[in-house]
Enzyme design. Structure first.
Site, PDB file in Angstrom:
ATOM      1  N   TYR A   1       0.821  -1.217   0.000  1.00  0.00           N
ATOM      2  CA  TYR A   1       0.000   0.000   0.000  1.00  0.00           C
ATOM      3  C   TYR A   1       0.855   1.268   0.000  1.00  0.00           C
ATOM      4  O   TYR A   1       0.438   2.291  -0.546  1.00  0.00           O
ATOM      5  CB  TYR A   1      -1.000  -0.017   1.169  1.00  0.00           C
ATOM      6  CG  TYR A   1      -2.073  -1.072   0.944  1.00  0.00           C
ATOM      7  CD1 TYR A   1      -3.117  -0.846   0.051  1.00  0.00           C
ATOM      8  CD2 TYR A   1      -1.993  -2.319   1.564  1.00  0.00           C
ATOM      9  CE1 TYR A   1      -4.073  -1.814  -0.199  1.00  0.00           C
ATOM     10  CE2 TYR A   1      -2.950  -3.299   1.324  1.00  0.00           C
ATOM     11  CZ  TYR A   1      -3.982  -3.040   0.439  1.00  0.00           C
ATOM     12  OH  TYR A   1      -4.917  -4.014   0.180  1.00  0.00           O
ATOM     13  N   ASN A  10     -12.740   2.630  -5.475  1.00  0.00           N
ATOM     14  CA  ASN A  10     -11.318   2.975  -5.593  1.00  0.00           C
ATOM     15  C   ASN A  10     -10.782   3.585  -4.302  1.00  0.00           C
ATOM     16  O   ASN A  10     -11.474   4.318  -3.609  1.00  0.00           O
ATOM     17  CB  ASN A  10     -11.109   3.955  -6.750  1.00  0.00           C
ATOM     18  CG  ASN A  10     -11.504   3.341  -8.076  1.00  0.00           C
ATOM     19  OD1 ASN A  10     -11.623   2.125  -8.180  1.00  0.00           O
ATOM     20  ND2 ASN A  10     -11.713   4.163  -9.085  1.00  0.00           N
ATOM     21  N   ASP A  62      -7.965   5.400  -4.497  1.00  0.00           N
ATOM     22  CA  ASP A  62      -7.259   6.630  -4.868  1.00  0.00           C
ATOM     23  C   ASP A  62      -8.147   7.842  -4.577  1.00  0.00           C
ATOM     24  O   ASP A  62      -9.320   7.696  -4.230  1.00  0.00           O
ATOM     25  CB  ASP A  62      -6.821   6.576  -6.348  1.00  0.00           C
ATOM     26  CG  ASP A  62      -7.998   6.580  -7.330  1.00  0.00           C
ATOM     27  OD1 ASP A  62      -8.874   7.473  -7.230  1.00  0.00           O
ATOM     28  OD2 ASP A  62      -8.044   5.696  -8.212  1.00  0.00           O
ATOM     29  N   HIS A  76     -14.355   1.012  -0.224  1.00  0.00           N
ATOM     30  CA  HIS A  76     -13.264   0.104   0.135  1.00  0.00           C
ATOM     31  C   HIS A  76     -12.093   0.815   0.826  1.00  0.00           C
ATOM     32  O   HIS A  76     -10.987   0.275   0.883  1.00  0.00           O
ATOM     33  CB  HIS A  76     -12.768  -0.636  -1.113  1.00  0.00           C
ATOM     34  CG  HIS A  76     -13.794  -1.586  -1.667  1.00  0.00           C
ATOM     35  ND1 HIS A  76     -13.740  -2.114  -2.931  1.00  0.00           N
ATOM     36  CD2 HIS A  76     -14.926  -2.088  -1.105  1.00  0.00           C
ATOM     37  CE1 HIS A  76     -14.789  -2.901  -3.127  1.00  0.00           C
ATOM     38  NE2 HIS A  76     -15.531  -2.901  -2.045  1.00  0.00           N
ATOM     39  N   MET A 134     -17.515   8.619 -21.018  1.00  0.00           N
ATOM     40  CA  MET A 134     -18.062   9.735 -20.227  1.00  0.00           C
ATOM     41  C   MET A 134     -18.281  10.968 -21.101  1.00  0.00           C
ATOM     42  O   MET A 134     -19.201  11.745 -20.868  1.00  0.00           O
ATOM     43  CB  MET A 134     -17.126  10.093 -19.056  1.00  0.00           C
ATOM     44  CG  MET A 134     -17.463   9.475 -17.726  1.00  0.00           C
ATOM     45  SD  MET A 134     -19.202   9.536 -17.201  1.00  0.00           S
ATOM     46  CE  MET A 134     -19.468  11.301 -16.945  1.00  0.00           C
TER      47      MET A 134
HETATM   48  N1  APR Z   1     -12.136   2.604 -18.905  1.00  0.00           N
HETATM   49  C1  APR Z   1     -13.195   1.978 -18.332  1.00  0.00           C
HETATM   50  N2  APR Z   1     -13.145   0.728 -17.858  1.00  0.00           N
HETATM   51  C2  APR Z   1     -11.977   0.079 -17.967  1.00  0.00           C
HETATM   52  C3  APR Z   1     -10.826   0.654 -18.536  1.00  0.00           C
HETATM   53  C4  APR Z   1     -10.937   1.992 -19.013  1.00  0.00           C
HETATM   54  N3  APR Z   1      -9.917   2.634 -19.596  1.00  0.00           N
HETATM   55  N4  APR Z   1      -9.834  -0.243 -18.489  1.00  0.00           N
HETATM   56  C5  APR Z   1     -10.324  -1.339 -17.912  1.00  0.00           C
HETATM   57  N5  APR Z   1     -11.625  -1.160 -17.589  1.00  0.00           N
HETATM   58  C6  APR Z   1     -12.563  -2.071 -16.935  1.00  0.00           C
HETATM   59  C7  APR Z   1     -12.253  -3.528 -17.149  1.00  0.00           C
HETATM   60  O1  APR Z   1     -12.900  -4.012 -18.321  1.00  0.00           O
HETATM   61  C8  APR Z   1     -12.848  -4.159 -15.881  1.00  0.00           C
HETATM   62  O2  APR Z   1     -14.180  -4.564 -16.081  1.00  0.00           O
HETATM   63  O3  APR Z   1     -12.445  -1.842 -15.569  1.00  0.00           O
HETATM   64  C9  APR Z   1     -12.796  -3.029 -14.853  1.00  0.00           C
HETATM   65  C10 APR Z   1     -11.769  -3.203 -13.761  1.00  0.00           C
HETATM   66  O4  APR Z   1     -12.143  -4.293 -12.972  1.00  0.00           O
HETATM   67  P1  APR Z   1     -11.324  -4.729 -11.680  1.00  0.00           P
HETATM   68  O5  APR Z   1      -9.865  -4.731 -11.995  1.00  0.00           O
HETATM   69  O6  APR Z   1     -11.923  -5.968 -11.176  1.00  0.00           O
HETATM   70  O7  APR Z   1     -11.569  -3.510 -10.665  1.00  0.00           O
HETATM   71  P2  APR Z   1     -12.813  -3.239  -9.725  1.00  0.00           P
HETATM   72  O8  APR Z   1     -14.075  -3.707 -10.353  1.00  0.00           O
HETATM   73  O9  APR Z   1     -12.727  -1.828  -9.293  1.00  0.00           O
HETATM   74  O10 APR Z   1     -12.474  -4.166  -8.507  1.00  0.00           O
HETATM   75  C11 APR Z   1     -13.330  -4.167  -7.396  1.00  0.00           C
HETATM   76  O11 APR Z   1     -11.846  -5.548  -6.168  1.00  0.00           O
HETATM   77  O12 APR Z   1      -9.676  -6.086  -5.674  1.00  0.00           O
HETATM   78  C12 APR Z   1     -10.790  -5.454  -5.213  1.00  0.00           C
HETATM   79  O13 APR Z   1     -10.993  -3.853  -3.562  1.00  0.00           O
HETATM   80  C13 APR Z   1     -10.570  -4.000  -4.898  1.00  0.00           C
HETATM   81  O14 APR Z   1     -12.095  -2.149  -5.196  1.00  0.00           O
HETATM   82  C14 APR Z   1     -11.519  -3.292  -5.825  1.00  0.00           C
HETATM   83  C15 APR Z   1     -12.553  -4.354  -6.128  1.00  0.00           C
END
Ligand code: APR
Length: 227
Positions: free
Chosen positions: A53, A87, A89, A104, A217
């Site tokens: 982290y 997120n 961030d 989270h 967006m």
């Molecule tokens: N624009 C939009 N979406 C995108 C882009 C982009 N440029 N690039 C990738 N993606 C999409 C991918 O297709 C995917 O479906 O973003 C998603 C990212 O998914 P994850 O990596 O699983 O992230 P997230 O859904 O935020 O994860 C949820 O999992 O590990 C835990 O706590 C962590 O908050 C996180 C949670």
């Protein structure tokens, strides 16, 4: 004003240069969830967890919000906008968004390892030996797998009031966050922005803008800003 709720995930920050978790070359390809994002991992090797982290927190200083974050902020001119982000961030805040709920946790905060209510702002690294006021080791203010999500009921209330829910940049694989979509009212418009398909069942209710966050967006903002 109508209510827009944004449910954002790692994909909205991808174009700012922050790795997602589950895409090819995502964070979980190179790190074991078990080791760095669970209470058991923390018990096993606190140094490893802190360093994971600390690296993420240092990286925040080198990135900035992208057009998707900015357009979410810009919607505030026309709507009550509430962001629920998975997120850790701070890019929504740095884009100027006012209502941001971090489901989270947040990289820029730490907390007592023994008391989830003792929370502090955290600018630099957390090191072994850094203590909270209860004399317990500081840990990242992050909700790990297997831990409660304290802001869930607040998030559910917000989603129930949405006129428009925009789900952006999330794989919808992590619960209870993904389940929030089930809380929308019958009248709510559901829009998904993601360049990829997900396995999540939106019950046929979602309009899917199959673009990355900035392009998706931009399109959606132009649709919504004039109404
Ligand atoms: N624009 C939009 N979406 C995108 C882009 C982009 N440029 N690039 C990738 N993606 C999409 C991918 O297709 C995917 O479906 O973003 C998603 C990212 O998914 P994850 O990596 O699983 O992230 P997230 O859904 O935020 O994860 C949820 O999992 O590990 C835990 O706590 C962590 O908050 C996180 C949670």
């Amino acid at each position: 004003m109508k209510n827009i709720v944004i449910l954002s995930g790692a994909g909205i920050s991808a174009e700012s240069g922050i790795q997602t978790f589950r895409d090819t070359d995502g964070l979980w390809e190179n790190h074991s969830i078990k080791d760095v994002a669970t209470p058991a991992g923390w018990r096993k090797d606190r140094t490893l967890v802190l360093e994971f982290y600390n690296q993420r927190r240092r990286q925040l200083k080198d990135v900035k919000p992208n057009k998707a974050h900015e357009l979410v902020k810009a919607l505030e001119a026309f709507y009550n906008v509430q962001i629920i982000t998975q997120n850790i961030d701070d890019l929504h805040e740095r884009a100027g968004s006012t209502n941001v709920l971090h489901l989270h946790g947040e990289l820029n905060k730490s907390r007592s390892a023994n008391n989830a209510k003792l929370i502090y702002s955290q600018d630099g690294d957390i090191n072994i030996g850094d203590k909270a006021e209860d004399d317990a080791q500081l840990r990242p203010h992050i909700v790990w797998f297997g831990e409660d999500v304290p802001l869930m009921s607040e998030a559910e209330k917000i989603v129930k009031e949405a006129d428009i829910l925009i789900v952006i940049g999330t794989s919808m694989q992590v619960y209870p966050a993904a389940g929030l979509v089930r809380e929308i009212s019958a009248e709510c418009t559901l829009v998904v922005i993601n360049p990829n398909d997900t396995d999540f069942d939106f019950n046929g209710r979602a309009v899917h803008i199959k673009e990355n966050a900035t392009k998706g967006m931009t399109y959606l903002y132009n649709e919504l800003a004039t109404k």
